[in-house]
Scaffold this motif. Structure first.
Motif, PDB file in Angstrom:
ATOM      1  N   ALA A 195      -1.431  -3.799  -0.606  1.00  0.00           N
ATOM      2  CA  ALA A 195      -0.158  -4.493  -0.530  1.00  0.00           C
ATOM      3  C   ALA A 195       0.120  -5.159  -1.869  1.00  0.00           C
ATOM      4  O   ALA A 195      -0.802  -5.489  -2.609  1.00  0.00           O
ATOM      5  CB  ALA A 195      -0.186  -5.525   0.581  1.00  0.00           C
ATOM      6  N   SER A 196       1.388  -5.335  -2.156  1.00  0.00           N
ATOM      7  CA  SER A 196       1.790  -6.000  -3.387  1.00  0.00           C
ATOM      8  C   SER A 196       3.124  -6.690  -3.158  1.00  0.00           C
ATOM      9  O   SER A 196       3.933  -6.242  -2.350  1.00  0.00           O
ATOM     10  CB  SER A 196       1.918  -4.979  -4.525  1.00  0.00           C
ATOM     11  OG  SER A 196       2.398  -5.597  -5.691  1.00  0.00           O
ATOM     12  N   GLU A 197       3.351  -7.774  -3.881  1.00  0.00           N
ATOM     13  CA  GLU A 197       4.640  -8.454  -3.811  1.00  0.00           C
ATOM     14  C   GLU A 197       5.625  -7.865  -4.810  1.00  0.00           C
ATOM     15  O   GLU A 197       6.795  -8.225  -4.814  1.00  0.00           O
ATOM     16  CB  GLU A 197       4.466  -9.952  -4.035  1.00  0.00           C
ATOM     17  CG  GLU A 197       3.748 -10.620  -2.882  1.00  0.00           C
ATOM     18  CD  GLU A 197       3.659 -12.132  -3.044  1.00  0.00           C
ATOM     19  OE1 GLU A 197       4.019 -12.661  -4.114  1.00  0.00           O
ATOM     20  OE2 GLU A 197       3.218 -12.779  -2.082  1.00  0.00           O
TER      21      GLU A 197
ATOM     22  N   ALA B  79       3.308  -1.736  -6.484  1.00  0.00           N
ATOM     23  CA  ALA B  79       3.006  -0.928  -5.296  1.00  0.00           C
ATOM     24  C   ALA B  79       3.129   0.552  -5.626  1.00  0.00           C
ATOM     25  O   ALA B  79       2.284   1.361  -5.227  1.00  0.00           O
ATOM     26  CB  ALA B  79       3.942  -1.303  -4.151  1.00  0.00           C
TER      27      ALA B  79
ATOM     28  N   THR C 272       0.731   2.981   2.061  1.00  0.00           N
ATOM     29  CA  THR C 272      -0.034   3.758   3.033  1.00  0.00           C
ATOM     30  C   THR C 272      -0.123   5.209   2.582  1.00  0.00           C
ATOM     31  O   THR C 272       0.685   5.673   1.782  1.00  0.00           O
ATOM     32  CB  THR C 272       0.629   3.703   4.425  1.00  0.00           C
ATOM     33  OG1 THR C 272       1.978   4.143   4.316  1.00  0.00           O
ATOM     34  CG2 THR C 272       0.572   2.315   5.002  1.00  0.00           C
TER      35      THR C 272
ATOM     36  N   ILE D 266      -4.254   2.487   5.170  1.00  0.00           N
ATOM     37  CA  ILE D 266      -3.494   1.460   4.459  1.00  0.00           C
ATOM     38  C   ILE D 266      -4.229   1.238   3.149  1.00  0.00           C
ATOM     39  O   ILE D 266      -5.400   0.858   3.137  1.00  0.00           O
ATOM     40  CB  ILE D 266      -3.394   0.160   5.276  1.00  0.00           C
ATOM     41  CG1 ILE D 266      -2.602   0.422   6.548  1.00  0.00           C
ATOM     42  CG2 ILE D 266      -2.756  -0.938   4.435  1.00  0.00           C
ATOM     43  CD1 ILE D 266      -2.503  -0.764   7.477  1.00  0.00           C
TER      44      ILE D 266
ATOM     45  N   LEU E  70       8.243  -5.184   3.760  1.00  0.00           N
ATOM     46  CA  LEU E  70       8.251  -6.101   4.898  1.00  0.00           C
ATOM     47  C   LEU E  70       9.052  -7.341   4.533  1.00  0.00           C
ATOM     48  O   LEU E  70       8.695  -8.066   3.612  1.00  0.00           O
ATOM     49  CB  LEU E  70       6.832  -6.498   5.289  1.00  0.00           C
ATOM     50  CG  LEU E  70       5.924  -5.373   5.766  1.00  0.00           C
ATOM     51  CD1 LEU E  70       4.534  -5.910   6.058  1.00  0.00           C
ATOM     52  CD2 LEU E  70       6.496  -4.729   7.008  1.00  0.00           C
TER      53      LEU E  70
ATOM     54  N   ILE F  28       5.630   3.555   0.801  1.00  0.00           N
ATOM     55  CA  ILE F  28       5.659   2.126   0.500  1.00  0.00           C
ATOM     56  C   ILE F  28       6.662   1.516   1.468  1.00  0.00           C
ATOM     57  O   ILE F  28       7.828   1.903   1.497  1.00  0.00           O
ATOM     58  CB  ILE F  28       6.082   1.859  -0.953  1.00  0.00           C
ATOM     59  CG1 ILE F  28       5.077   2.513  -1.915  1.00  0.00           C
ATOM     60  CG2 ILE F  28       6.207   0.366  -1.212  1.00  0.00           C
ATOM     61  CD1 ILE F  28       5.511   2.489  -3.356  1.00  0.00           C
ATOM     62  N   THR F  29       6.193   0.596   2.281  1.00  0.00           N
ATOM     63  CA  THR F  29       7.033  -0.025   3.293  1.00  0.00           C
ATOM     64  C   THR F  29       7.265  -1.479   2.925  1.00  0.00           C
ATOM     65  O   THR F  29       6.313  -2.227   2.709  1.00  0.00           O
ATOM     66  CB  THR F  29       6.360   0.053   4.684  1.00  0.00           C
ATOM     67  OG1 THR F  29       6.062   1.422   4.963  1.00  0.00           O
ATOM     68  CG2 THR F  29       7.261  -0.509   5.766  1.00  0.00           C
TER      69      THR F  29
ATOM     70  N   LEU G  23       6.967  -8.322   0.752  1.00  0.00           N
ATOM     71  CA  LEU G  23       5.660  -7.694   0.623  1.00  0.00           C
ATOM     72  C   LEU G  23       5.816  -6.191   0.798  1.00  0.00           C
ATOM     73  O   LEU G  23       6.536  -5.735   1.687  1.00  0.00           O
ATOM     74  CB  LEU G  23       4.706  -8.253   1.687  1.00  0.00           C
ATOM     75  CG  LEU G  23       3.253  -7.817   1.602  1.00  0.00           C
ATOM     76  CD1 LEU G  23       2.624  -8.277   0.283  1.00  0.00           C
ATOM     77  CD2 LEU G  23       2.468  -8.371   2.777  1.00  0.00           C
ATOM     78  N   TYR G  24       5.157  -5.414  -0.053  1.00  0.00           N
ATOM     79  CA  TYR G  24       5.195  -3.956   0.009  1.00  0.00           C
ATOM     80  C   TYR G  24       3.818  -3.439   0.421  1.00  0.00           C
ATOM     81  O   TYR G  24       2.822  -3.721  -0.241  1.00  0.00           O
ATOM     82  CB  TYR G  24       5.592  -3.364  -1.344  1.00  0.00           C
ATOM     83  CG  TYR G  24       6.980  -3.767  -1.761  1.00  0.00           C
ATOM     84  CD1 TYR G  24       8.085  -3.050  -1.328  1.00  0.00           C
ATOM     85  CD2 TYR G  24       7.178  -4.884  -2.568  1.00  0.00           C
ATOM     86  CE1 TYR G  24       9.360  -3.426  -1.693  1.00  0.00           C
ATOM     87  CE2 TYR G  24       8.455  -5.269  -2.936  1.00  0.00           C
ATOM     88  CZ  TYR G  24       9.542  -4.532  -2.498  1.00  0.00           C
ATOM     89  OH  TYR G  24      10.821  -4.918  -2.864  1.00  0.00           O
ATOM     90  N   ILE G  25       3.779  -2.706   1.529  1.00  0.00           N
ATOM     91  CA  ILE G  25       2.540  -2.139   2.053  1.00  0.00           C
ATOM     92  C   ILE G  25       2.474  -0.677   1.618  1.00  0.00           C
ATOM     93  O   ILE G  25       3.423   0.079   1.813  1.00  0.00           O
ATOM     94  CB  ILE G  25       2.500  -2.211   3.597  1.00  0.00           C
ATOM     95  CG1 ILE G  25       2.742  -3.634   4.091  1.00  0.00           C
ATOM     96  CG2 ILE G  25       1.198  -1.631   4.139  1.00  0.00           C
ATOM     97  CD1 ILE G  25       1.691  -4.628   3.711  1.00  0.00           C
TER      98      ILE G  25
END
Length: 131
Positions: free
Chosen positions: A22-24, A29, A6, A19, A79, A76-77, A2-4
């Motif tokens: 989010a995107s997979e 993202a 921010t 925030i 997870l 883009i973080t 998952l990409y968050i």
């Protein structure tokens, strides 16, 4: 994975952290983050937005400064699990960027002064004065 997405907006002394979503998919993202940039910088060209989208997809962060008091930072973080490793937990650090800027300025000043004192080939030269 998952990409968050921010953002951190700095306007003068005010800072707002948000925030965005989010995107997979990493490219999706990056496109979401580029849309935030497009809304922030109304003068951005299509090519500029495409370049920033590519940058976000590869580097996963981007910083844009309109002027001294206005700045947009996007990140883009990724997870991978429940707890991020410590080195990936920090999203933004304005203080770290200020310190890095000051370090580079100091280094450039030192190198310039050292080169000017040493001159080329170890010789010292004086500049002629124009009257």
């Amino acid at each position: 994975m998952l990409y968050i997405i921010t953002k951190l907006v700095t306007e003068g002394q005010q800072k707002a952290f948000s925030i965005i979503g989010a995107s997979e998919d990493k490219k999706r993202a990056a496109a979401i983050a580029a849309d935030v940039y497009k809304d922030y910088n109304k003068n951005a060209s299509f090519q500029n937005i495409e370049m920033i989208t590519e940058w976000l997809a590869t580097r996963q962060n981007y910083s844009f400064r309109k002027d001294k008091d206005h700045r947009l930072q996007l990140a883009i973080t990724a997870l991978e699990g429940e707890v991020q490793p410590e080195e990936k937990q920090l999203v933004f650090s304005a203080a770290a960027e200020e310190e890095e800027l000051m370090r580079r300025v100091s280094q450039a000043l030192f190198e310039g002064k050292h080169t000017a004192e040493r001159g080329q080939n170890g010789q010292t030269h004086s500049c002629p004065l124009e009257s």
